[in-house]
Design a protein around this motif. Structure first.
Motif, PDB file in Angstrom:
ATOM      1  N   THR A   5      28.428  31.076 103.803  1.00  0.00           N
ATOM      2  CA  THR A   5      29.274  32.147 104.311  1.00  0.00           C
ATOM      3  C   THR A   5      28.457  33.158 105.090  1.00  0.00           C
ATOM      4  OG1 THR A   5      30.715  31.914 102.411  1.00  0.00           O
ATOM      5  CG2 THR A   5      30.912  33.934 103.672  1.00  0.00           C
ATOM      6  N   ARG A  69      36.896  31.053 109.595  1.00  0.00           N
ATOM      7  CA  ARG A  69      36.981  30.209 108.401  1.00  0.00           C
ATOM      8  C   ARG A  69      35.698  29.396 108.273  1.00  0.00           C
ATOM      9  NH1 ARG A  69      42.070  29.006 110.881  1.00  0.00           N
ATOM     10  NH2 ARG A  69      43.849  29.958 109.817  1.00  0.00           N
ATOM     11  N   ARG A  71      34.051  26.200 105.641  1.00  0.00           N
ATOM     12  CA  ARG A  71      34.290  25.273 104.537  1.00  0.00           C
ATOM     13  C   ARG A  71      33.124  24.314 104.430  1.00  0.00           C
ATOM     14  NH1 ARG A  71      39.569  22.247 105.125  1.00  0.00           N
ATOM     15  NH2 ARG A  71      38.626  20.795 103.635  1.00  0.00           N
ATOM     16  N   ARG A  83      35.382  27.522 100.477  1.00  0.00           N
ATOM     17  CA  ARG A  83      36.559  27.784 101.304  1.00  0.00           C
ATOM     18  C   ARG A  83      36.619  29.299 101.515  1.00  0.00           C
ATOM     19  NH1 ARG A  83      36.000  23.121 101.377  1.00  0.00           N
ATOM     20  NH2 ARG A  83      37.559  21.451 101.145  1.00  0.00           N
ATOM     21  N   ASP A  84      36.113  29.742 102.640  1.00  0.00           N
ATOM     22  CA  ASP A  84      36.028  31.174 102.911  1.00  0.00           C
ATOM     23  C   ASP A  84      36.848  31.549 104.145  1.00  0.00           C
ATOM     24  OD1 ASP A  84      34.274  31.558 100.797  1.00  0.00           O
ATOM     25  OD2 ASP A  84      32.515  31.220 102.056  1.00  0.00           O
ATOM     26  N   THR A  85      37.449  32.715 104.094  1.00  0.00           N
ATOM     27  CA  THR A  85      38.225  33.245 105.216  1.00  0.00           C
ATOM     28  C   THR A  85      37.827  34.691 105.458  1.00  0.00           C
ATOM     29  OG1 THR A  85      40.116  31.823 104.692  1.00  0.00           O
ATOM     30  CG2 THR A  85      40.529  33.709 106.131  1.00  0.00           C
ATOM     31  N   GLU A  87      38.744  38.019 108.109  1.00  0.00           N
ATOM     32  CA  GLU A  87      39.647  38.565 109.117  1.00  0.00           C
ATOM     33  C   GLU A  87      39.155  39.940 109.538  1.00  0.00           C
ATOM     34  OE1 GLU A  87      44.054  37.458 108.014  1.00  0.00           O
ATOM     35  OE2 GLU A  87      42.903  37.815 106.162  1.00  0.00           O
ATOM     36  N   LYS A 102      37.759  39.822 103.530  1.00  0.00           N
ATOM     37  CA  LYS A 102      36.994  38.610 103.231  1.00  0.00           C
ATOM     38  C   LYS A 102      37.503  37.999 101.938  1.00  0.00           C
ATOM     39  CE  LYS A 102      32.683  39.067 101.955  1.00  0.00           C
ATOM     40  NZ  LYS A 102      31.213  39.263 101.995  1.00  0.00           N
TER      41      LYS A 102
END
Length: 255
Positions: A5, A69, A71, A83-85, A87, A102
């Protein structure tokens, strides 16, 4: 493994230049998407996407919306699933941050961060796991770790440029620096690019960088009007990672 990440967002610590250098036309817009492969040494560890979404409103104010994103590669999922997002929202001119979120899911580690910037009060409020944990004073032109990348892309580059910027993760707000070292041709799975090589000052960054005496972080931007980040590379005590562009979709609208 949590560095997957951080690999993806560290290039977001690129730096905002003086407003006097700003240009009117933005080289990005809704619909732009960049796909990357992330390697630890020579091992394909993860995949990432960075996308410019449709413009929105944030508390009644028109805003730019950026989405990232990351992964883990399929062969790693059974060992350490990521699995990171991320914005980020800014004003329409991309001159300061409005909000940053986050959602980190890495193995057994799960954390949600919501960072809200109050432009009127020049403060930020950082919520983690649903609770307000940090309130700090901020300069007027502060950026979060991701949207600063897009601010940087607004500016034509040249060899020898030096940048200073305000960047905050909500725990602290720092001034950091970047230097355009020169022009290089870079080969990625997406093809060959003429690029500007940018070295980042990473002494303020946490985690593995903070523990590595001779840590380095470089980003290569395409030497054209788009200024696409095509490659990221870091050297740390435990080795190095790279992030390379594998696919690019231009914006539907540039405004």
């Amino acid at each position: 493994m949590r560095n997957i990440t951080m690999t993806f967002i560290f290039f977001g610590f690129l730096l905002h230049v003086s407003p006097a250098w700003a240009v009117d036309a933005l080289p990005f817009g809704p619909g732009e998407r960049m796909k990357y492969e992330i390697y630890w040494a020579f091992i394909h560890a993860a995949d990432a996407e960075l996308e410019v979404m449709e413009n929105v409103e944030m508390d009644g104010v028109p805003a730019r919306y950026f989405l990232a994103r990351a992964r883990s590669a399929s062969w790693i999922d059974s060992i350490y699933k990521v699995r990171d997002t991320i914005e980020a929202w800014t004003d329409m001119g991309v001159t300061y941050s409005l909000r940053y979120k986050k959602d980190q899911n890495e193995g057994s580690y799960h954390k949600k961060v919501d960072l809200i910037f109050d432009k009127t009060a020049n403060q930020s409020y950082r919520y983690a796991r649903g609770k307000l944990q940090h309130t700090i004073d901020q300069p007027a032109d502060v950026f979060d770790p991701m949207s600063i990348l897009f601010s940087f892309r607004k500016i034509p580059l040249y060899e020898g440029m030096h940048f200073v910027a305000n960047v905050s993760d909500g725990k602290k707000s720092v001034k950091s620096e970047a230097f355009v070292e020169g022009v290089e041709t870079v080969k990625t799975p997406r093809g060959k690019f003429k690029t500007y090589k940018v070295k980042l000052d990473i002494k303020h960054l946490s985690g593995v960088f903070q523990k590595s005496k001779d840590a380095e972080l470089y980003v290569w931007f395409s030497a054209d009007e788009r200024r696409i980040p095509v490659k990221v590379k870091s050297k740390v005590t435990v080795g190095y990672f790279t992030m390379e562009l594998v696919d690019y979709r231009p914006p539907r609208v540039v405004d």
